[in-house]
Design a protein around this motif. Structure first.
Motif, PDB file in Angstrom:
ATOM      1  N   TYR A  63       0.825  -1.216   0.000  1.00 55.78           N
ATOM      2  CA  TYR A  63       0.000   0.000   0.000  1.00 55.78           C
ATOM      3  C   TYR A  63       0.859   1.265   0.000  1.00 55.78           C
ATOM      4  O   TYR A  63       0.562   2.227  -0.706  1.00 55.78           O
ATOM      5  CB  TYR A  63      -0.936   0.026   1.209  1.00 55.78           C
ATOM      6  CG  TYR A  63      -2.210  -0.768   1.050  1.00 55.78           C
ATOM      7  CD1 TYR A  63      -2.966  -0.689  -0.115  1.00 55.78           C
ATOM      8  CD2 TYR A  63      -2.679  -1.574   2.076  1.00 55.78           C
ATOM      9  CE1 TYR A  63      -4.143  -1.404  -0.249  1.00 55.78           C
ATOM     10  CE2 TYR A  63      -3.865  -2.298   1.948  1.00 55.78           C
ATOM     11  CZ  TYR A  63      -4.582  -2.203   0.782  1.00 55.78           C
ATOM     12  OH  TYR A  63      -5.745  -2.905   0.647  1.00 55.78           O
ATOM     13  N   ALA A  64       1.904   1.277   0.801  1.00 56.75           N
ATOM     14  CA  ALA A  64       2.753   2.469   0.892  1.00 56.75           C
ATOM     15  C   ALA A  64       3.466   2.734  -0.433  1.00 56.75           C
ATOM     16  O   ALA A  64       3.567   3.886  -0.874  1.00 56.75           O
ATOM     17  CB  ALA A  64       3.763   2.308   2.025  1.00 56.75           C
ATOM     18  N   ASN A  65       3.951   1.689  -1.086  1.00 57.34           N
ATOM     19  CA  ASN A  65       4.604   1.872  -2.386  1.00 57.34           C
ATOM     20  C   ASN A  65       3.622   2.386  -3.424  1.00 57.34           C
ATOM     21  O   ASN A  65       3.951   3.268  -4.219  1.00 57.34           O
ATOM     22  CB  ASN A  65       5.237   0.566  -2.860  1.00 57.34           C
ATOM     23  CG  ASN A  65       6.513   0.247  -2.120  1.00 57.34           C
ATOM     24  OD1 ASN A  65       7.209   1.140  -1.655  1.00 57.34           O
ATOM     25  ND2 ASN A  65       6.825  -1.029  -2.011  1.00 57.34           N
ATOM     26  N   ALA A  66       2.414   1.849  -3.417  1.00 62.19           N
ATOM     27  CA  ALA A  66       1.395   2.331  -4.351  1.00 62.19           C
ATOM     28  C   ALA A  66       1.048   3.789  -4.058  1.00 62.19           C
ATOM     29  O   ALA A  66       0.872   4.597  -4.980  1.00 62.19           O
ATOM     30  CB  ALA A  66       0.145   1.453  -4.265  1.00 62.19           C
ATOM     31  N   LEU A  70       1.539   6.679  -6.856  1.00 64.59           N
ATOM     32  CA  LEU A  70       0.364   7.346  -7.413  1.00 64.59           C
ATOM     33  C   LEU A  70       0.259   8.810  -7.009  1.00 64.59           C
ATOM     34  O   LEU A  70      -0.171   9.651  -7.811  1.00 64.59           O
ATOM     35  CB  LEU A  70      -0.898   6.582  -7.016  1.00 64.59           C
ATOM     36  CG  LEU A  70      -0.987   5.158  -7.587  1.00 64.59           C
ATOM     37  CD1 LEU A  70      -2.198   4.448  -7.029  1.00 64.59           C
ATOM     38  CD2 LEU A  70      -0.997   5.172  -9.087  1.00 64.59           C
ATOM     39  N   VAL A  71       0.666   9.138  -5.776  1.00 66.11           N
ATOM     40  CA  VAL A  71       0.626  10.539  -5.356  1.00 66.11           C
ATOM     41  C   VAL A  71       1.642  11.362  -6.148  1.00 66.11           C
ATOM     42  O   VAL A  71       1.411  12.527  -6.437  1.00 66.11           O
ATOM     43  CB  VAL A  71       0.857  10.658  -3.830  1.00 66.11           C
ATOM     44  CG1 VAL A  71       1.181  12.079  -3.411  1.00 66.11           C
ATOM     45  CG2 VAL A  71      -0.367  10.167  -3.078  1.00 66.11           C
ATOM     46  N   ALA A  72       2.750  10.759  -6.532  1.00 66.68           N
ATOM     47  CA  ALA A  72       3.733  11.478  -7.342  1.00 66.68           C
ATOM     48  C   ALA A  72       3.332  11.506  -8.816  1.00 66.68           C
ATOM     49  O   ALA A  72       3.504  12.525  -9.494  1.00 66.68           O
ATOM     50  CB  ALA A  72       5.104  10.816  -7.186  1.00 66.68           C
ATOM     51  N   ALA A  92      -6.032  10.650  -6.250  1.00 66.24           N
ATOM     52  CA  ALA A  92      -7.008  10.165  -5.265  1.00 66.24           C
ATOM     53  C   ALA A  92      -6.718   8.707  -4.888  1.00 66.24           C
ATOM     54  O   ALA A  92      -6.817   8.333  -3.708  1.00 66.24           O
ATOM     55  CB  ALA A  92      -8.425  10.296  -5.823  1.00 66.24           C
ATOM     56  N   ALA A  93      -6.349   7.891  -5.866  1.00 70.42           N
ATOM     57  CA  ALA A  93      -6.018   6.495  -5.568  1.00 70.42           C
ATOM     58  C   ALA A  93      -4.778   6.409  -4.676  1.00 70.42           C
ATOM     59  O   ALA A  93      -4.705   5.575  -3.776  1.00 70.42           O
ATOM     60  CB  ALA A  93      -5.794   5.723  -6.863  1.00 70.42           C
ATOM     61  N   GLY A  94      -3.809   7.297  -4.902  1.00 69.76           N
ATOM     62  CA  GLY A  94      -2.624   7.335  -4.048  1.00 69.76           C
ATOM     63  C   GLY A  94      -2.958   7.735  -2.625  1.00 69.76           C
ATOM     64  O   GLY A  94      -2.434   7.158  -1.669  1.00 69.76           O
ATOM     65  N   LEU A  95      -3.821   8.731  -2.482  1.00 69.49           N
ATOM     66  CA  LEU A  95      -4.239   9.135  -1.139  1.00 69.49           C
ATOM     67  C   LEU A  95      -5.011   8.020  -0.445  1.00 69.49           C
ATOM     68  O   LEU A  95      -4.833   7.776   0.755  1.00 69.49           O
ATOM     69  CB  LEU A  95      -5.081  10.411  -1.214  1.00 69.49           C
ATOM     70  CG  LEU A  95      -4.325  11.665  -1.688  1.00 69.49           C
ATOM     71  CD1 LEU A  95      -5.301  12.822  -1.863  1.00 69.49           C
ATOM     72  CD2 LEU A  95      -3.213  12.021  -0.723  1.00 69.49           C
ATOM     73  N   LEU A  96      -5.854   7.328  -1.202  1.00 65.31           N
ATOM     74  CA  LEU A  96      -6.585   6.196  -0.642  1.00 65.31           C
ATOM     75  C   LEU A  96      -5.631   5.081  -0.207  1.00 65.31           C
ATOM     76  O   LEU A  96      -5.822   4.468   0.853  1.00 65.31           O
ATOM     77  CB  LEU A  96      -7.593   5.665  -1.662  1.00 65.31           C
ATOM     78  CG  LEU A  96      -8.451   4.490  -1.216  1.00 65.31           C
ATOM     79  CD1 LEU A  96      -9.339   4.898  -0.043  1.00 65.31           C
ATOM     80  CD2 LEU A  96      -9.301   3.992  -2.371  1.00 65.31           C
ATOM     81  N   ALA A  97      -4.600   4.822  -1.009  1.00 67.36           N
ATOM     82  CA  ALA A  97      -3.609   3.804  -0.639  1.00 67.36           C
ATOM     83  C   ALA A  97      -2.861   4.219   0.628  1.00 67.36           C
ATOM     84  O   ALA A  97      -2.543   3.375   1.474  1.00 67.36           O
ATOM     85  CB  ALA A  97      -2.636   3.571  -1.786  1.00 67.36           C
ATOM     86  N   GLY A  98      -2.604   5.516   0.782  1.00 69.45           N
ATOM     87  CA  GLY A  98      -1.970   5.991   2.014  1.00 69.45           C
ATOM     88  C   GLY A  98      -2.865   5.787   3.224  1.00 69.45           C
ATOM     89  O   GLY A  98      -2.396   5.391   4.297  1.00 69.45           O
ATOM     90  N   VAL A  99      -4.152   6.046   3.057  1.00 68.49           N
ATOM     91  CA  VAL A  99      -5.104   5.816   4.145  1.00 68.49           C
ATOM     92  C   VAL A  99      -5.164   4.330   4.482  1.00 68.49           C
ATOM     93  O   VAL A  99      -5.196   3.946   5.661  1.00 68.49           O
ATOM     94  CB  VAL A  99      -6.498   6.370   3.762  1.00 68.49           C
ATOM     95  CG1 VAL A  99      -7.570   5.903   4.730  1.00 68.49           C
ATOM     96  CG2 VAL A  99      -6.457   7.887   3.685  1.00 68.49           C
ATOM     97  N   ARG A 100      -5.171   3.477   3.475  1.00 71.21           N
ATOM     98  CA  ARG A 100      -5.204   2.025   3.720  1.00 71.21           C
ATOM     99  C   ARG A 100      -3.926   1.550   4.422  1.00 71.21           C
ATOM    100  O   ARG A 100      -3.976   0.631   5.243  1.00 71.21           O
ATOM    101  CB  ARG A 100      -5.398   1.255   2.412  1.00 71.21           C
ATOM    102  CG  ARG A 100      -6.773   1.394   1.816  1.00 71.21           C
ATOM    103  CD  ARG A 100      -7.859   0.780   2.685  1.00 71.21           C
ATOM    104  NE  ARG A 100      -7.621  -0.651   2.840  1.00 71.21           N
ATOM    105  CZ  ARG A 100      -7.981  -1.357   3.902  1.00 71.21           C
ATOM    106  NH1 ARG A 100      -8.599  -0.789   4.905  1.00 71.21           N
ATOM    107  NH2 ARG A 100      -7.724  -2.641   3.965  1.00 71.21           N
ATOM    108  N   THR A 101      -2.795   2.182   4.123  1.00 75.74           N
ATOM    109  CA  THR A 101      -1.555   1.846   4.828  1.00 75.74           C
ATOM    110  C   THR A 101      -1.721   2.118   6.317  1.00 75.74           C
ATOM    111  O   THR A 101      -1.380   1.284   7.162  1.00 75.74           O
ATOM    112  CB  THR A 101      -0.381   2.671   4.276  1.00 75.74           C
ATOM    113  OG1 THR A 101      -0.249   2.433   2.881  1.00 75.74           O
ATOM    114  CG2 THR A 101       0.917   2.329   4.970  1.00 75.74           C
TER     115      THR A 101
END
Length: 132
Positions: A63-66, A70-72, A92-101
């Motif tokens: 999740y953190a790598n994604a 994606l945020v970059a 948005a998908a990158g921010l969501l992946a950060g939240v899931r992390t």
């Protein structure tokens, strides 16, 4: 003529330390030994890790790598390529992946606290404290 010994005629040693320099240099400290996985790539040492911890770690890393990718990538394709639909979606998908992390980490932390709490509840307490 110039104070050189006959043995050292015209020879100058570059890159070699003199006796005085060797005496003044400190000893190099030794690093402590650390338990590592085998270099064979079979990850036998991973069996020492709790399976829930290993699973949470691997999921959080993915999740953190994604999230970082994606945020970059989202703002870059939005700005440089002009992809005004895909860029915000990637962001948005990158921010969501950060939240899931973060959620994965918090779930793992809560499970550890519950295990510690149940271990404390299972351990017998001292029924009669010592009298002073």
């Amino acid at each position: 003529m110039f104070g050189l010994d006959e043995d050292d005629e015209g020879e100058v040693s570059f890159g070699e330390s003199s006796d005085a320099e060797r005496e003044m240099t400190p000893d190099i400290p030794k690093a402590p030994s650390v338990k590592t996985f085998d270099d064979g790539g079979d990850f036998e040492g991973a069996s020492d890790v709790d399976s829930d911890t290993l699973r949470a770690f691997v999921v959080a890393v993915i999740y953190a790598n994604a999230a970082v990718l994606l945020v970059a990538l989202g703002p870059m394709v939005w700005y440089f390529e002009g992809w005004s639909r895909i860029g915000p979606v990637l962001l948005a998908a990158g921010l969501l992946a950060g939240v899931r992390t973060y959620q994965t980490y918090r779930a793992w932390e809560r499970s550890r606290e519950e295990e510690a709490g149940s271990a404390d509840a299972d351990s017998p307490s001292d029924p009669d404290p010592p009298e002073a």
